[in-house]
Design a protein around this motif. Sequence first.
Motif, short mmCIF file in Angstrom:
data_model
loop_
_atom_site.label_atom_id
_atom_site.label_comp_id
_atom_site.label_asym_id
_atom_site.label_seq_id
_atom_site.Cartn_x
_atom_site.Cartn_y
_atom_site.Cartn_z
N ILE B 319 -30.37 22.00 42.08
CA ILE B 319 -29.12 21.33 42.89
C ILE B 319 -29.30 20.20 42.57
N ILE B 320 -29.91 19.11 41.91
CA ILE B 320 -29.73 17.82 41.07
C ILE B 320 -28.04 18.08 40.49
N PHE B 321 -28.74 19.33 39.25
CA PHE B 321 -27.52 19.03 38.45
C PHE B 321 -26.27 19.07 39.44
N LEU B 322 -26.22 19.91 40.23
CA LEU B 322 -25.56 20.79 40.71
C LEU B 322 -24.22 19.06 41.74
N LEU B 323 -25.35 18.51 41.87
CA LEU B 323 -24.40 17.15 42.80
C LEU B 323 -24.24 15.95 41.51
N MET B 324 -25.09 16.32 40.37
CA MET B 324 -24.24 15.65 39.48
C MET B 324 -22.78 16.49 38.36
N TRP B 325 -23.04 17.41 38.11
CA TRP B 325 -21.99 17.94 38.24
C TRP B 325 -20.42 17.57 39.01
N PHE B 326 -20.80 17.58 40.34
CA PHE B 326 -19.11 16.98 41.73
C PHE B 326 -19.62 16.40 41.68
N ARG B 327 -20.52 14.67 40.52
CA ARG B 327 -19.99 13.24 40.19
C ARG B 327 -18.79 13.54 39.86
N TRP B 328 -19.03 13.90 38.50
CA TRP B 328 -18.38 13.63 37.21
C TRP B 328 -17.94 14.86 36.80
N THR B 329 -17.13 15.45 38.29
CA THR B 329 -16.07 16.45 37.56
C THR B 329 -14.95 15.91 39.07
N PHE B 330 -15.19 15.87 40.24
CA PHE B 330 -13.89 15.24 40.87
C PHE B 330 -13.95 13.92 41.64
N PRO B 331 -12.97 13.81 41.38
CA PRO B 331 -12.04 12.40 41.70
C PRO B 331 -12.65 11.84 43.76
N ARG B 332 -12.54 10.85 43.32
CA ARG B 332 -13.24 10.05 44.98
C ARG B 332 -12.14 10.23 45.91
N LEU B 333 -12.56 10.36 46.96
CA LEU B 333 -11.60 10.64 48.58
C LEU B 333 -11.17 9.73 48.83
N ARG B 334 -10.08 9.20 49.68
CA ARG B 334 -9.71 8.20 49.85
C ARG B 334 -9.98 8.06 51.07
N VAL B 335 -9.71 6.87 52.51
CA VAL B 335 -10.58 7.35 53.66
C VAL B 335 -9.93 8.32 54.83
N ASP B 336 -8.80 7.95 54.01
CA ASP B 336 -8.57 8.71 55.63
C ASP B 336 -8.51 10.67 55.11
N GLN B 337 -8.27 10.30 53.72
CA GLN B 337 -8.86 12.04 53.06
C GLN B 337 -10.51 12.83 53.98
N LEU B 338 -11.28 11.35 53.89
CA LEU B 338 -12.46 11.65 54.27
C LEU B 338 -13.00 12.12 55.21
N MET B 339 -11.85 10.92 56.05
CA MET B 339 -12.57 11.67 57.95
C MET B 339 -11.81 12.55 58.31
N ARG B 340 -10.33 13.09 57.77
CA ARG B 340 -9.99 14.11 57.60
C ARG B 340 -10.34 15.52 57.35
N LEU B 341 -11.16 15.54 56.23
CA LEU B 341 -12.14 16.24 55.80
C LEU B 341 -13.12 16.89 56.92
N GLU B 342 -14.09 15.53 57.40
CA GLU B 342 -14.69 15.78 58.21
C GLU B 342 -14.43 16.61 59.70
N TRP B 343 -13.58 15.80 60.30
CA TRP B 343 -13.66 15.63 61.89
C TRP B 343 -12.13 16.88 62.26
N LYS B 344 -11.30 17.49 60.87
CA LYS B 344 -10.81 18.66 60.96
C LYS B 344 -11.62 19.90 60.52
N ILE B 345 -12.31 19.80 59.30
CA ILE B 345 -12.21 20.94 58.82
C ILE B 345 -13.64 20.83 59.16
N LEU B 346 -14.94 20.35 58.05
CA LEU B 346 -16.17 20.65 58.37
C LEU B 346 -16.93 20.89 59.99
N LEU B 347 -16.46 20.01 60.30
CA LEU B 347 -16.58 20.56 62.47
C LEU B 347 -16.75 21.31 62.88
N PRO B 348 -15.07 22.07 62.66
CA PRO B 348 -15.32 23.54 63.21
C PRO B 348 -15.56 24.35 62.87
#
Lengths: 229, 375
Positions: B319-348
């Motif tokens: 799982i640690i390898f998976l987390l590192m894999w995420f880190r070195w693959t994905f670009p950083r989210l903007r603050v509004d995108q971050l909030m959208r992902l949580e409140w509009k997608i993950l939470l429902p």
Amino acid sequence: MSNVDFADIRVSQQPIAGQTVPVAVVPRIRKQNYFAQIPSALQTLWSGMKLTIGYFLRPSRIVTRQYPENRATLKFPERYRASLRLEKDENGLYFCNGCRSCARACPNASLIVKTRKGLVTGKNELDAYVWRMDSCTFCNACVMACPTGALRMGPEFESAVYDRRLLIYTLNRHAGPTPDQMAKLDEEARKQVVLEKRGPYDGPVPLAGVAYPNIRPIGPPPSAQEDNA
Amino acid sequence: MHEIALRILLAAGAPPKTIAERAADALPSDPLLAAALIGGAMIGVLTFLTLLGLVLIYAERKISAHFQCRLGPMRVGPHGILQTVADTVKLLCKEDIVPTRGDQPMHLLAPFLSLGATVLVLLVIPYSPLLHVADMNIGVLYVTAISGFGVMGILLGGWSSNNKWALLGAMRSGAQIISYEISATLALLVVVLFAGTMSLRGIVESQEAGWWIWRAHGVGIVSFIVYLIASTAEINRTPFDIPEGESELTAGFHAEYSGLRFSFFFLAEFINMFVVAALASTLFLGGWMPFHIGRLAGFNQVMDLLPGGGWFFLKVSSIIFLLMWFRWTFPRLRVDQLMRLEWKILLPIGFVNLLVASFVVLYNFYPFPTEITLP
């Protein structure tokens, strides 16, 4: 899955400023609905992860070079520009005829070409070709300007010294006629030609003939190394 | 509500003891011996933390390098093994700078809060059948509460630095953890529902017949993914590293920290990654339970050859390898995108998932834990 399908981009001829100009028409970005975006997001994330794991699993694609250890096997691109050198023919004569095209082309006056009248040929010939590496920007203008192809950029990059005056090199190891001038001479005259020796710091430079205490070059300049070998 | 809570507590087994009783059980009556025992335990914990940090930082540097076609540290020791040790010594030798206009006591306290919260979570993780410091009947609740406490250190550090970038980073971190804590907890609740207990040891033992990630009819996989995303955000790792955001906020909340105190934040960050991986493997991947397939006795016996601690280590490191894999693959989210992902997608998704899981549990839709069917 991108929002714009590149296959949908069309080119249409539109009148702009009295002319008919081809214009690319990109369709409006399709907004995905809420439920479609979740699998598509996971899919795009996975495609990114697939790419990076590909690099991770193939160590042969590593670009890092372990510099001091791999000195013997270093490979350089053909157009690598780290030092200036004078080209010679198979008899060891410099192609440079001292025309100073390079010095005129040099944007920061890093080249000083000293010429003299040849004793046997009676023509202008190279005396000392001085390259001030301390002010050179490696722009390649001298190489481009040379009408005889006598100049070339080489890959020797290890030129660190403890005093910047040591970066003023005389590039030619001897003063004398070009191969062309030599070919026009007959056998007798050819024997009379003397190629005068020139050391790397022999030119009209601040270091000429002066010994500085506690200062010495790390090694002979790049082109001198080649000549001694 | 009270009855339900009481039933969950009672399901954990023996009624809870008071801390004083537990201490009297665990420690010898001779005060000198007890002090020696506590001191030994503290040294052990410190050694464990340091080793874990060294290994994780080295792994991160090497893995990130290979994801980017580089070699990573190669000079200090064979393949740069001692690079982290050299870096640690360098950090310890550095000057400890505290801003004059900042809130100095708070500035000094913040890194210890951050690291302390992390160490407290390590207490309840079942590493193997034998190695388990404390088994709490409210283990999952404890973990959620304490890991939320870690943001205190970040907030205090950013605020007391009296630096606008540090404050912005700290506030972002606060907003991020408040948001994503909900999703992470909802995902954990699904497993608590299935296992019928909050004790981490109880949850591991409930997975003897199969891990919750696939024994829970797809609900497990969804909650595993939600937990992975939410916990990546909680530990401030890329793609959710806006509290640090070096391109916008210089270094975020630890911009004014140097030397030992910076290394505390750094260590806490890496140990947090271990904690998240350990929790994910405990709750969803069976902790130290070996991989078993139904009635395939021969296969199960081969799997049993590796002891429980080895299984835990394997799961955590993947799982640690998976987390590192995420880190070195994905670009950083903007603050509004971050909030959208949580409140509009993950939470429902989390709520619906919890609802489905409770129906499955309530109407006994699943053939576990008495029987397992082969696919």
